[in-house]
Design an enzyme around this catalytic site. Structure first.
Site, PDB file in Angstrom:
ATOM      1  N   HIS A  86       0.854  -1.202   0.000  1.00  0.00           N
ATOM      2  CA  HIS A  86       0.000   0.000   0.000  1.00  0.00           C
ATOM      3  C   HIS A  86       0.886   1.248   0.000  1.00  0.00           C
ATOM      4  O   HIS A  86       1.939   1.252   0.659  1.00  0.00           O
ATOM      5  CB  HIS A  86      -0.923  -0.016   1.223  1.00  0.00           C
ATOM      6  CG  HIS A  86      -2.040   0.968   1.098  1.00  0.00           C
ATOM      7  ND1 HIS A  86      -1.863   2.313   1.302  1.00  0.00           N
ATOM      8  CD2 HIS A  86      -3.336   0.816   0.741  1.00  0.00           C
ATOM      9  CE1 HIS A  86      -3.012   2.942   1.092  1.00  0.00           C
ATOM     10  NE2 HIS A  86      -3.921   2.061   0.746  1.00  0.00           N
ATOM     11  N   GLU A 153      -4.264   2.114  -7.402  1.00  0.00           N
ATOM     12  CA  GLU A 153      -4.658   3.187  -6.487  1.00  0.00           C
ATOM     13  C   GLU A 153      -3.774   4.410  -6.741  1.00  0.00           C
ATOM     14  O   GLU A 153      -2.651   4.474  -6.202  1.00  0.00           O
ATOM     15  CB  GLU A 153      -4.461   2.749  -5.027  1.00  0.00           C
ATOM     16  CG  GLU A 153      -5.314   1.611  -4.564  1.00  0.00           C
ATOM     17  CD  GLU A 153      -5.561   1.658  -3.060  1.00  0.00           C
ATOM     18  OE1 GLU A 153      -6.713   1.791  -2.663  1.00  0.00           O
ATOM     19  OE2 GLU A 153      -4.594   1.605  -2.285  1.00  0.00           O
TER      20      GLU A 153
HETATM   21  P1  13P Z   1      -9.846   6.023   0.375  1.00  0.00           P
HETATM   22  O1  13P Z   1     -11.040   5.235  -0.151  1.00  0.00           O
HETATM   23  O2  13P Z   1     -10.062   6.551   1.754  1.00  0.00           O
HETATM   24  O3  13P Z   1      -9.409   7.040  -0.610  1.00  0.00           O
HETATM   25  O4  13P Z   1      -8.654   4.972   0.534  1.00  0.00           O
HETATM   26  C1  13P Z   1      -8.368   4.102  -0.482  1.00  0.00           C
HETATM   27  C2  13P Z   1      -7.346   3.153  -0.012  1.00  0.00           C
HETATM   28  O5  13P Z   1      -6.231   3.546   0.327  1.00  0.00           O
HETATM   29  C3  13P Z   1      -7.713   1.730   0.049  1.00  0.00           C
HETATM   30  O6  13P Z   1      -6.603   0.937   0.245  1.00  0.00           O
END
Ligand code: 13P
Length: 235
Positions: A86, A153
């Site tokens: 992450h 992401e």
């Molecule tokens: P948010 O949905 O709070 O933007 O976070 C996404 C995330 O980091 C999921 O791993």
């Protein structure tokens, strides 16, 4: 079937977890729901209508490593998925792509599906170049890529309430899938994560290349989470 993963991050105390689990156990979906709580709360989630995941794993198999949690231990708790790499771990805990590869391989050996996070950190950068570098650094050292899941992401979309435009998400996800087919001859699911909420989910659902979502903030509120799950039923 799509995947809806709730990453609870470092939130909730035991009473809140118990309340959350009670509500979550009432949520029905034709898609696969996965909840990733903090380590101490994993065994409070029972794997009935949903599966349990973790937010991290040790890169070491087992032994004297205070504070770490191994894949073997997670497996013994029925953990089915583990989030690795992450961006918050890269940024605040200096996690490297080499460590991420090691974690992925250990998870695969223990039959846990790794959910590998990748994403560019500025909306202005050439995201495809950044993503390609990150993917290759991690996946070149992974043994069985077909059993992994990628979570795209964009770092700048996490917790900001802003998502990339739909065309750009579509393009990037296609790019990731093609790169993995061409370089590794493997087909993987690609999730989208970053500010997904009940308001933008309909728009995101129009992107057929998305195989599911990795949710942060919206999944902390069980009502919002349910709303997202329900809106995914229609597609
Ligand atoms: P948010 O949905 O709070 O933007 O976070 C996404 C995330 O980091 C999921 O791993």
């Amino acid at each position: 079937m799509k995947l809806i993963i709730s990453n609870l991050k470092m939130n909730m105390t035991l009473p809140e977890v118990i309340e959350y689990e009670q509500e979550l156990s009432k949520v029905n979906s034709t898609n696969e729901i996965v909840v990733c709580p903090s380590y101490p709360f994993i065994s409070y989630f029972k794997n009935n209508n949903y599966k349990v995941g973790s937010q991290n794993v040790s890169e070491v198999v087992e032994g004297s490593l205070t504070g770490e949690v191994s894949a073997k231990q997670l497996k013994s708790l029925n953990v089915k998925y583990t989030i690795v790499g992450h961006s918050e771990r890269h940024k605040y805990l200096s996690e490297t792509n080499e460590q991420v590869s090691k974690k992925v391989n250990i998870l695969l050996k223990n039959d846990i599906i790794p959910v590998i996070c990748i994403g560019e950190d500025t909306s202005l950068a050439n995201n495809v170049e950044t993503i390609e570098k990150e993917l290759i650094e991690i996946l070149d050292n992974v043994d069985n890529i077909s059993n992994t899941i990628i979570a795209y992401e964009p770092v700048w979309a996490i917790g900001t309430g802003v998502i990339p435009d739909i065309d750009s998400i579509k393009r990037t996800i296609k790019y990731i899938k093609n790169l993995i087919i061409n370089r590794y001859n493997a087909k993987v699911k690609v999730l989208y994560g970053g500010s997904v909420n009940p308001t933008n989910i309909d728009l995101l659902n129009e992107i057929e290349e998305i195989d599911g979502y990795l949710l942060g903030e919206a999944s902390l509120d069980i009502k919002k989470f349910k709303e997202i799950v329900e809106k995914m039923e229609v597609i």
